[in-house]
Design a protein around this motif. Structure first.
Motif, PDB file in Angstrom:
ATOM      1  N   LEU A   1     -36.458 -28.912  -9.727  1.00 49.48           N
ATOM      2  CA  LEU A   1     -37.692 -28.138  -9.753  1.00 49.48           C
ATOM      3  C   LEU A   1     -38.903 -29.040  -9.924  1.00 49.48           C
ATOM      4  CD1 LEU A   1     -39.119 -25.382  -9.854  1.00 49.48           C
ATOM      5  CD2 LEU A   1     -38.731 -25.372 -12.335  1.00 49.48           C
TER       6      LEU A   1
ATOM      7  N   ILE B   1     -34.419 -22.075 -16.091  1.00 52.55           N
ATOM      8  CA  ILE B   1     -33.721 -22.505 -14.884  1.00 52.55           C
ATOM      9  C   ILE B   1     -32.262 -22.074 -15.027  1.00 52.55           C
ATOM     10  CG2 ILE B   1     -33.031 -24.489 -13.495  1.00 52.55           C
ATOM     11  CD1 ILE B   1     -35.479 -25.964 -14.740  1.00 52.55           C
TER      12      ILE B   1
ATOM     13  N   TYR C   1     -35.208 -19.005 -11.101  1.00 53.75           N
ATOM     14  CA  TYR C   1     -36.252 -19.505 -11.983  1.00 53.75           C
ATOM     15  C   TYR C   1     -37.025 -18.309 -12.532  1.00 53.75           C
ATOM     16  CZ  TYR C   1     -35.452 -23.907  -9.473  1.00 53.75           C
ATOM     17  OH  TYR C   1     -34.892 -25.017  -8.904  1.00 53.75           O
TER      18      TYR C   1
END
Length: 866
Positions: free
Chosen positions: A74, A166, A180
């Motif tokens: 991410l 996450i 997410y």
């Protein structure tokens, strides 16, 4: 769908994908191609966004396949930072007032052995990330001041931050659901750019046998990832994000002021978003790095969820049963840990166990290193100075690593360490005995173990010497595996035993300076615990006979003897080997009592009733170093219990040992009453007879010396007001009790064994007391604490010490966890207080966590203290 237990039986398949990205690849040895080996400056955090790595990849909450060809992690941007948040920020060893340190807040909350469900939390500020403030303030502070952490900057004040959860759930071996969930904890709506990013590790430049992989846009919400190495994958997204493409290639122009071979480089997406450079991404929508760009406006006090799926199979309706699958995998994770924690009393204890084990599993990393290629900069592709070819790890050209390995802390220590790994496996065996066994076997393989038998220490210097605890861990994991699965894995034990014999021989040949069974070994992982740097020669030609080095070898001898006895039950050949290691143990006991035949000159001091290191001079004279540290308690670890029933199954071993004692009655008298059965029909082998053990425990359980409210200190507290000093060959040395971070420069100022509580040695103390209890039973009592007038059995004392260690993590009467420090937000805020960090070590007085903040590696041993 199969349950978690079924998945574990098919572990190889289900572990193809896992949390195998590092938390930090920059600033490490493997990416250092500098002439002088200055790894921290060879690739800095600032360079990292532009540098294509050679040996591994990093990312926030990232995953990869087990050979790390394809990576996913991410990236975030709050619209105010000078760069994309693609990696965790921290200070180098030069920048921190107490060495390297990550300056972020993230928590590993959930994970199970197959990685079919994983969850973590990253806290991202809505204001500009305080990069400069963290660097400047830590630089200003001295070693006598505490570190300046991100929570101290005020950036989380008024709750102006995002909680980014996450989550990963597997539907099949190569079918991974990604979620997410972004919570805006502030009282105003806030923008956030969320960029799940995929990329191929840069093998293109180095492995010409493979064709170049490619990421391309298949349709409005799908990416196609084509590669020969692991086959094709599809990346499905919801919400119609934009896709940004570039190449995972070094930006030579930015880093080295030379033209780029490719117009699209690793930091192209950063340049596009932050700098507005539209030419930095590939408008043809192909590349080896791509991000799905979600532009979110997160409402105050609310959350937004983004869902994705990575699969090796095409799926017309990728999100049809997404929620059902995610919830099922989470439920199975709940069931897995419910079974593991059913004997624990409180929900808080269960939470600690779960996060400790989850942190262990998140700290797996694909570790890739070929020393021969690295030293020669990959067969001449990069010019190499002659000095580098003969530099770091030159003796380890055989070492070729390309494995998923348990790391101590993937940011602070993103490389395996031999003795850390042994302790990791003891905890890992609580949840995944198969992985624990494979990890222990890994370092014993020919591509790791040196041909001379030495185990590699860690990449900064594989030739350093760690305490020899591999055999101890092997035996413990073997026993735990047998207990959990009901079958003894004799093949694992036998294979490890043969390789460990090579390592034992290396120790005997290399670390016994005078061939008198007294061992040196150097700093042995305890860094600055001595009065001088034990990894360097002493001034004037003197050398050090180490109480810990010798005690560790006594432990090693007993471990090897115990393994040989177990194997001898089904193969009598091992009885001779059990005798060999048993005799070696007694020889070490004799040497500790009487070095080189010098009557009375041993490591035990009758005056202080404690074990000390001894300085031996070239003329043979000796001086004890009367510094009371945890080094003098390590003889407690040399204890083994043998059942009478097993004793009787080994007539050859018994006959040999009794014959030996007729010849050497002096040695038999030095060791515990091994020939006498204890109250539970068991035999005891130990360096300590009852009197000496009570003497050591009197010191150890004294609250003015070793006993802290949170475990056993590494150095006696008496040196707080009365520092220990020594003059040696016109040089002056001193040691002062320091319960927290080191205030001296030894070992780069990041060595902290002069007062803090360290989990692994406390764990071994507790385990040793339990072992002694098996022999002595409740009839043997010791005053606890010293001078309290209260006498407890050894089991009760072990329980009490375990309770002090658990108190580091459990909420106290004020609702605070001592190990979490002093910050009230961390301790009491609903979005912080139940998220736990497992620090490297703890303040010997207050219990505050210190050092690496995600070292579930050996601090995860708290999960074993049930």
């Amino acid at each position: 769908m199969m349950n978690e237990k079924s998945k574990l039986s098919n572990a190889k398949e289900w572990r193809t994908w896992g949390p195998y990205l590092s938390d930090r690849q920059w600033g490490g040895v493997r990416e250092d191609y500098s002439e002088r080996g200055d790894a921290w400056q060879a690739v800095s955090h600032d360079m990292a966004r532009s540098k294509a790595y050679r040996w591994g990849e990093e990312g926030i909450g990232g995953i990869s396949d087990n050979e790390q060809y394809l990576c996913l992690a991410l990236a975030l941007w709050n619209g105010k930072d000078p760069i994309l948040k693609e990696r965790f920020f921290g200070l180098t060893n030069y920048e921190g007032n107490h060495g390297e340190d990550v300056k972020e807040l993230y928590y590993y909350l959930d994970n199970i052995p197959s990685h079919s469900y994983m969850r973590m939390l990253y806290k991202y500020p809505q204001e500009a990330f305080p990069y400069n403030d963290l660097v400047k303030e830590n630089h200003r502070r001295t070693r006598k001041e505490e570190e300046y952490e991100i929570i101290d900057t005020g950036v989380f004040n008024n709750d102006r931050y995002f909680d980014v959860f996450i989550e990963y759930a597997k539907n099949a071996e190569k079918d991974i659901l990604i979620k997410y969930t972004v919570h805006n904890r502030g009282d105003a709506d806030a923008p956030l750019h969320l960029l799940p990013t995929l990329w191929f590790r840069n093998t293109m430049e180095w492995q010409n046998s493979y064709s170049r992989p490619e990421i391309s846009k298949q349709d409005a919400g799908t990416l196609l990832l084509k590669t020969q190495q692991i086959g094709d994958y599809y990346f499905y997204t919801e919400g119609a994000p934009s896709f940004l493409f570039t190449e995972n290639e070094t930006n030579y122009s930015r880093l080295y002021n030379i033209p780029n071979p490719s117009p699209f480089v690793k930091d192209g997406i950063n340049q596009y978003l932050v700098e507005g450079d539209h030419a930095s991404v590939n408008q043809s929508e192909t590349g080896t790095k791509a991000a799905a760009w979600f532009q979110l406006q997160v409402p105050a006090k609310k959350s937004i969820t983004v869902r994705m799926r990575l699969s090796n199979e095409a799926n017309i309706h990728p999100f049809e049963k997404f929620t059902e699958i995610m919830e099922l995998q989470q439920q199975m994770a709940d069931e897995f840990y419910e079974e593991k924690t059913r004997t624990l009393g409180s929900d808080d204890e269960k939470n600690i166990f779960r996060q400790a084990c989850s942190g262990m599993l998140w700290n797996k990393q694909f570790y890739y290193f070929n020393i021969e290629k690295w030293l020669n900069a990959d067969e001449g592709r990069t010019p190499v100075a002659a000095i580098r070819k003969n530099g770091r790890n030159i003796e380890w050209k055989h070492l070729i690593a390309a494995d998923v390995i348990s790391m101590p802390d993937k940011w602070e220590f993103p490389w395996f360490a031999a003795w850390d790994l042994a302790f990791h496996c003891i905890t890992l065996a609580e949840i995944d005995t198969d992985f624990a066994k494979k990890q222990l076997s890994l370092l014993l393989k020919d591509n790791y173990m040196h041909p001379n038998g030495q185990l590699p220490a860690y990449e900064w210097n594989f030739s350093d010497v760690n305490p020899p605890v591999h055999a101890l861990a092997t035996w413990k994991v073997y026993c735990r595996d047998r207990e959990i699965n009901g079958v003894a894995d004799k093949r694992f034990l036998e294979q490890a035993f043969h390789k460990l014999m090579l390592n034992f021989t290396w120790w005997v040949n290399r670390k016994d300076h005078e061939e008198n069974n007294i061992f040196e070994g150097g700093f042995l992982g305890l860094d600055n615990i001595g009065i001088f740097d034990r990894s360097e020669p002493l001034p004037g030609g003197d050398f050090l006979e180490q109480a810990d080095g010798t005690s560790w070898m006594a432990v090693y001898s007993l471990n090897m003897m115990r393994m040989a006895l177990e194997l001898a039950i089904s193969d009598s050949v091992y009885e001779d080997l059990a005798s060999k290691f048993g005799k070696h143990f007694f020889y070490i006991a004799g040497a500790m009592a009487n070095m080189s035949g010098m009557d009375g000159e041993g490591l035990w001091d009758d005056q202080d009733e404690f074990y000390y290191d001894v300085i031996k001079k070239p003329d043979g004279k000796v001086n004890r170093v009367r510094l009371r540290s945890i080094v003098g308690l390590i003889p407690l670890f040399a204890v083994e219990i043998i059942e009478e029933s097993q004793w009787k199954q080994l007539p050859g071993f018994l006959a040999d040992m009794f014959s030996f004692f007729k010849q050497r009655p002096d040695l038999a008298l030095l060791v515990s009453r091994w020939e006498e059965k204890g109250g539970n029909n068991k035999h005891l082998l130990s360096l300590l007879r009852g009197h000496r053990m009570k003497c050591l425990l009197r010191r150890m359980l004294d609250e003015t010396e070793f006993l802290s409210p949170y475990g056993i200190r590494s150095l006696s507290k008496v040196y707080k007001d009365h520092p220990f000093s020594l003059s040696l060959n016109s040089k002056y040395f001193s040691v002062t009790y320091n319960p927290a971070e080191s205030d001296i420069d030894m070992f780069g100022g990041n060595s902290n064994w002069r007062g803090p509580v360290w989990m692994p040695l406390n764990y071994l103390i507790i385990q040793s007391l339990y072992r002694f209890q098996e022999y002595y039973t409740d009839d043997f009592k010791v005053e606890y604490p010293t001078n309290s007038g209260t006498y407890l059995s050894l089991r009760e004392i072990a329980d009490a010490l375990a309770g002090r260690l658990k108190a580091l993590f459990l909420k106290n009467a004020d609702g605070a966890r001592p190990g979490s420090g002093y910050n009230s937000k961390v301790q009491l805020d609903q979005h912080f207080k139940n998220h736990i960090l497992f620090y490297e070590y703890f303040n010997g007085d207050t219990g505050k966590g210190m050092g690496a903040s995600h070292q579930t590696g050996w601090t995860g041993l708290i999960a074993n203290l049930k």
